[in-house]
Write a protein that holds these residues in place. Sequence first.
Motif, PDB file in Angstrom:
ATOM      1  N   MET A 112      -0.394   2.478  -1.745  1.00 17.71           N
ATOM      2  CA  MET A 112       0.053   3.065  -0.513  1.00 17.71           C
ATOM      3  C   MET A 112       1.576   3.116  -0.444  1.00 17.71           C
ATOM      4  SD  MET A 112      -2.027   2.343   2.943  1.00 17.71           S
ATOM      5  CE  MET A 112      -2.586   0.745   2.533  1.00 17.71           C
ATOM      6  N   ARG A 113       2.183   2.140  -1.042  1.00 16.40           N
ATOM      7  CA  ARG A 113       3.643   2.107  -1.008  1.00 16.40           C
ATOM      8  C   ARG A 113       4.226   3.339  -1.691  1.00 16.40           C
ATOM      9  NH1 ARG A 113       7.797  -2.497  -2.918  1.00 16.40           N
ATOM     10  NH2 ARG A 113       9.601  -1.281  -2.377  1.00 16.40           N
ATOM     11  N   ARG A 114       3.638   3.729  -2.789  1.00 18.35           N
ATOM     12  CA  ARG A 114       4.142   4.913  -3.505  1.00 18.35           C
ATOM     13  C   ARG A 114       3.979   6.160  -2.660  1.00 18.35           C
ATOM     14  NH1 ARG A 114       1.241   2.386  -8.443  1.00 18.35           N
ATOM     15  NH2 ARG A 114       2.873   1.028  -9.173  1.00 18.35           N
ATOM     16  N   SER A 115       2.892   6.236  -1.913  1.00 13.68           N
ATOM     17  CA  SER A 115       2.664   7.371  -1.031  1.00 13.68           C
ATOM     18  C   SER A 115       3.708   7.398   0.083  1.00 13.68           C
ATOM     19  CB  SER A 115       1.248   7.294  -0.445  1.00 13.68           C
ATOM     20  OG  SER A 115       0.995   8.389   0.374  1.00 13.68           O
ATOM     21  N   THR A 116       4.026   6.237   0.627  1.00 15.83           N
ATOM     22  CA  THR A 116       5.046   6.142   1.670  1.00 15.83           C
ATOM     23  C   THR A 116       6.395   6.591   1.131  1.00 15.83           C
ATOM     24  OG1 THR A 116       3.872   4.294   2.681  1.00 15.83           O
ATOM     25  CG2 THR A 116       6.176   4.558   3.287  1.00 15.83           C
TER      26      THR A 116
ATOM     27  N   VAL B 144     -16.216   2.504   1.787  1.00 15.90           N
ATOM     28  CA  VAL B 144     -15.495   1.235   1.739  1.00 15.90           C
ATOM     29  C   VAL B 144     -16.330   0.258   2.560  1.00 15.90           C
ATOM     30  CG1 VAL B 144     -13.367   0.022   2.350  1.00 15.90           C
ATOM     31  CG2 VAL B 144     -13.267   2.375   1.505  1.00 15.90           C
ATOM     32  N   LYS B 145     -16.942  -0.697   1.895  1.00 18.39           N
ATOM     33  CA  LYS B 145     -17.845  -1.621   2.577  1.00 18.39           C
ATOM     34  C   LYS B 145     -17.129  -2.816   3.185  1.00 18.39           C
ATOM     35  CE  LYS B 145     -21.799  -0.397  -0.283  1.00 18.39           C
ATOM     36  NZ  LYS B 145     -22.796  -0.884  -1.235  1.00 18.39           N
ATOM     37  N   SER B 146     -16.009  -3.209   2.616  1.00 19.43           N
ATOM     38  CA  SER B 146     -15.288  -4.391   3.077  1.00 19.43           C
ATOM     39  C   SER B 146     -14.584  -4.101   4.407  1.00 19.43           C
ATOM     40  CB  SER B 146     -14.262  -4.826   2.042  1.00 19.43           C
ATOM     41  OG  SER B 146     -13.388  -5.791   2.587  1.00 19.43           O
TER      42      SER B 146
ATOM     43  N   LEU C 104     -13.403   2.780  -8.738  1.00 18.10           N
ATOM     44  CA  LEU C 104     -13.895   2.530  -7.383  1.00 18.10           C
ATOM     45  C   LEU C 104     -12.930   3.097  -6.354  1.00 18.10           C
ATOM     46  CD1 LEU C 104     -15.820   1.207  -5.334  1.00 18.10           C
ATOM     47  CD2 LEU C 104     -14.499  -0.911  -5.633  1.00 18.10           C
ATOM     48  N   LEU C 105     -11.651   2.809  -6.508  1.00 15.57           N
ATOM     49  CA  LEU C 105     -10.642   3.322  -5.581  1.00 15.57           C
ATOM     50  C   LEU C 105     -10.655   4.843  -5.543  1.00 15.57           C
ATOM     51  CD1 LEU C 105      -8.008   2.934  -3.811  1.00 15.57           C
ATOM     52  CD2 LEU C 105      -6.795   3.259  -5.969  1.00 15.57           C
TER      53      LEU C 105
ATOM     54  N   PRO D 204      -9.229  -0.914   7.235  1.00 14.70           N
ATOM     55  CA  PRO D 204      -7.968  -0.413   7.834  1.00 14.70           C
ATOM     56  C   PRO D 204      -6.990   0.138   6.792  1.00 14.70           C
ATOM     57  CG  PRO D 204      -8.518  -2.590   8.695  1.00 14.70           C
ATOM     58  CD  PRO D 204      -9.471  -2.307   7.573  1.00 14.70           C
ATOM     59  N   LEU D 205      -6.928  -0.488   5.629  1.00  8.86           N
ATOM     60  CA  LEU D 205      -6.056   0.021   4.571  1.00  8.86           C
ATOM     61  C   LEU D 205      -6.535   1.373   4.064  1.00  8.86           C
ATOM     62  CD1 LEU D 205      -5.480  -3.259   2.530  1.00  8.86           C
ATOM     63  CD2 LEU D 205      -3.832  -2.069   3.988  1.00  8.86           C
ATOM     64  N   PHE D 206      -7.837   1.508   3.922  1.00 10.78           N
ATOM     65  CA  PHE D 206      -8.421   2.776   3.481  1.00 10.78           C
ATOM     66  C   PHE D 206      -8.106   3.884   4.488  1.00 10.78           C
ATOM     67  CE2 PHE D 206     -12.061   5.676   4.015  1.00 10.78           C
ATOM     68  CZ  PHE D 206     -11.962   6.364   2.830  1.00 10.78           C
ATOM     69  N   GLU D 207      -8.306   3.589   5.761  1.00  9.41           N
ATOM     70  CA  GLU D 207      -8.044   4.601   6.797  1.00  9.41           C
ATOM     71  C   GLU D 207      -6.570   5.000   6.812  1.00  9.41           C
ATOM     72  OE1 GLU D 207      -9.670   3.017  10.422  1.00  9.41           O
ATOM     73  OE2 GLU D 207     -11.705   3.024   9.601  1.00  9.41           O
ATOM     74  N   ARG D 208      -5.698   4.024   6.633  1.00 11.90           N
ATOM     75  CA  ARG D 208      -4.262   4.321   6.576  1.00 11.90           C
ATOM     76  C   ARG D 208      -3.934   5.190   5.366  1.00 11.90           C
ATOM     77  NH1 ARG D 208       0.311  -0.093   5.472  1.00 11.90           N
ATOM     78  NH2 ARG D 208       2.071   1.319   5.400  1.00 11.90           N
ATOM     79  N   ALA D 209      -4.514   4.860   4.222  1.00  8.22           N
ATOM     80  CA  ALA D 209      -4.269   5.637   2.998  1.00  8.22           C
ATOM     81  C   ALA D 209      -4.778   7.067   3.162  1.00  8.22           C
ATOM     82  CB  ALA D 209      -4.932   4.968   1.800  1.00  8.22           C
TER      83      ALA D 209
END
Length: 101
Positions: free
Chosen positions: A1-5, A34-36, A23-24, A41-46
């Motif tokens: 995500m950092r690279r995307s930012t 994303v089951k976890s 998997l990613l 929240p990280l997935f939704e942000r990404a």
Amino acid sequence: MRRSTIAQSRKIRALRIESDSELLVKQMRGQYKVKSADLQPLFERAKKMTQGFESFRIDHVYREQNREADALANEALDAAEGVVPARPGQRKAKSTAPNPS
């Protein structure tokens, strides 16, 4: 995500990511859920971040094909954080020099 930012902050319009995590890649493409609850929240942000690009693509590459790119990315991230590259047999260390930016 950092690279995307970083890409968005530099006004990059198209982003292609190669990841050795199948998997990613499949989660980002919507092929797997994303089951976890911790990762949701990280997935939704990404996913939201990817919508900020005119073009976004994520592809799976085998780890053997990704070593050089992984090393270069880590080197760039370390440099951005002021981490001094380690010599063989040593650990990385934070730079004490002032940040030029």
